[in-house]
Design an enzyme around this catalytic site. Structure first.
Site, short mmCIF file in Angstrom:
data_model
loop_
_atom_site.label_atom_id
_atom_site.label_comp_id
_atom_site.label_asym_id
_atom_site.label_seq_id
_atom_site.Cartn_x
_atom_site.Cartn_y
_atom_site.Cartn_z
N GLY A 168 0.78 -1.24 0.00
CA GLY A 168 0.00 0.00 0.00
C GLY A 168 0.81 1.28 0.00
O GLY A 168 0.38 2.28 -0.56
N GLU A 194 4.18 3.99 6.11
CA GLU A 194 2.91 3.26 5.93
C GLU A 194 1.95 4.11 5.11
O GLU A 194 2.01 5.34 5.17
CB GLU A 194 2.27 2.98 7.29
N ASP A 245 -4.47 1.78 10.73
CA ASP A 245 -5.89 1.53 11.02
C ASP A 245 -5.97 0.97 12.44
O ASP A 245 -6.00 1.72 13.40
CB ASP A 245 -6.40 0.56 9.94
N THR A 246 -5.93 -0.35 12.62
CA THR A 246 -5.88 -0.91 13.98
C THR A 246 -4.49 -0.72 14.59
O THR A 246 -4.32 -0.83 15.80
CB THR A 246 -6.20 -2.42 13.97
N ARG A 293 -5.28 0.88 -6.68
CA ARG A 293 -4.09 1.54 -6.11
C ARG A 293 -3.62 2.69 -6.99
O ARG A 293 -2.97 3.60 -6.52
CB ARG A 293 -2.94 0.53 -5.97
P1 IMP Z 1 -3.67 -2.17 10.44
O1 IMP Z 1 -2.66 -3.26 10.65
O2 IMP Z 1 -5.04 -2.58 10.93
O3 IMP Z 1 -3.25 -0.82 10.99
O4 IMP Z 1 -3.90 -2.02 8.91
C1 IMP Z 1 -2.94 -1.56 8.12
C2 IMP Z 1 -3.17 -2.00 6.69
O5 IMP Z 1 -4.55 -2.28 6.41
C3 IMP Z 1 -2.79 -0.88 5.79
O6 IMP Z 1 -1.41 -0.90 5.49
C4 IMP Z 1 -3.68 -1.12 4.58
O7 IMP Z 1 -3.04 -2.02 3.70
C5 IMP Z 1 -4.92 -1.76 5.15
N1 IMP Z 1 -6.04 -0.80 5.32
C6 IMP Z 1 -6.49 -0.23 6.45
N2 IMP Z 1 -7.51 0.61 6.23
C7 IMP Z 1 -7.74 0.57 4.90
C8 IMP Z 1 -8.67 1.26 4.03
O8 IMP Z 1 -9.52 2.08 4.43
N3 IMP Z 1 -8.56 0.97 2.71
C9 IMP Z 1 -7.65 0.10 2.20
N4 IMP Z 1 -6.75 -0.55 2.97
C10 IMP Z 1 -6.79 -0.32 4.30
MG MG Z 2 -0.51 -1.50 3.63
#
Ligand code: IMP
Ligand code: MG
Length: 191
Positions: A49, A104, A108-109, A170
Site C-alpha cells: 500500500g 505506511e 488503522d488498527t 491503487r
Molecule cells: P492495520 O494493521 O489494521 O493498521 O492495517 C494496516 C493496513 O490495512 C494498511 O497498510 C492497509 O493495507 C490496510 N487498510 C487499512 N484501512 C484501509 C482502508 O480504508 N482501505 C484500504 N486498505 C486499508
Molecule cells: Mg498497507
C-alpha cells in the site's frame, strides 16, 4: 472527480491529489527538519500500500545519504482487518545504530505498524519513527502512535493512491471513500 464503482460498490471522491501533494510536502518538511544534522535515515516502505506515498515522500526528503528499502506485510482481507499479520518479504538490511523511518500508507488498527516496530526494535536501531499518509485514530487498538501523519480520517473504508480493494484501485491519483460509509457528521479531515 466522479463517483466510481468497484466490485459493485460505489466510491465517492474524498481527498484530491492536490491535497495529498500538499500534505506529503508538509510531512517531508517535518522529517527534513527533525533529522537535519543527525545520521541519515533509512526509510522502510511497507508494501504494497505505501509504495506511492513512499515514492512521493522520499523525493521530497533532502537529507544527504538517506536510503530506502522495502518490506511486505498483509493484514487485510477485502475490507476487513484480519487482526493477524503475515510477513511476505522481510528486511535484508542491517539497521543497527540507524535512524529508521517506517513509511505506511495507513494506520488503522495499528497491528501492522506495532508488529513491524517490535520486530525492528530487536535489531537495535538508533531510533524508529513511523510516517503514515493516513491515520484512523478511532480504530487504533495497539500501543502505537505515528510520528508523522498526512491526514487524520474517520474509520471509513477508502481506496486510491496506493490503497486497494482486493488489489485494485491503487493507481487512482485521488482518494475515494465508500459511499455507504459516507455520512456528513464525521468526514472531517484534519492534518
Ligand atoms: P492495520 O494493521 O489494521 O493498521 O492495517 C494496516 C493496513 O490495512 C494498511 O497498510 C492497509 O493495507 C490496510 N487498510 C487499512 N484501512 C484501509 C482502508 O480504508 N482501505 C484500504 N486498505 C486499508
Ligand atoms: Mg498497507
Amino acid at each position: 472527480m466522479k463517483t466510481i464503482t468497484l466490485q459493485g460498490l460505489e466510491f465517492e471522491p474524498y481527498i484530491t491529489k492536490q491535497q495529498i501533494a500538499t500534505q506529503v510536502k508538509r510531512v517531508a518538511a517535518e522529517i527534513n527538519e527533525d533529522l537535519d544534522g543527525d545520521d541519515a535515515p533509512l526509510f522502510i516502505c511497507v508494501l504494497n500500500g505505501a509504495f506511492i506515498f513512499a515514492a512521493d515522500l522520499y523525493r521530497e526528503v533532502n537529507l544527504p545519504h538517506s536510503q530506502i528499502t522495502f518490506v511486505r506485510f498483509k493484514s487485510y482481507d477485502g475490507m476487513c482487518s484480519t487482526g493477524e499479520m503475515r510477513q511476505l518479504m522481510g528486511l535484508q538490511e542491517d539497521i543497527e545504530g540507524k535512524n529508521v523511518i517506517v513509511i505506511e500508507d495507513i494506520v488503522d488498527t495499528g497491528t501492522t505498524a506495532a508488529e513491524l516496530i517490535n520486530l525492528l526494535a530487536e535489531h537495535n536501531p538508533k531510533s524508529i519513527k513511523l510516517a503514515t499518509l493516513l491515520f484512523k485514530p478511532n480504530s487504533i487498538i495497539n500501543q502505537v502512535m505515528p510520528d508523522y501523519v498526512g491526514f487524520n480520517i474517520p474509520s471509513k473504508f477508502i481506496i486510491g493512491y496506493g490503497l486497494d480493494l482486493d488489489g485494485e484501485a491503487r493507481n487512482l491519483s485521488d482518494i475515494y471513500i465508500l459511499s455507504k460509509d459516507k455520512d456528513a457528521d464525521d468526514l472531517n479531515l484534519s492534518m
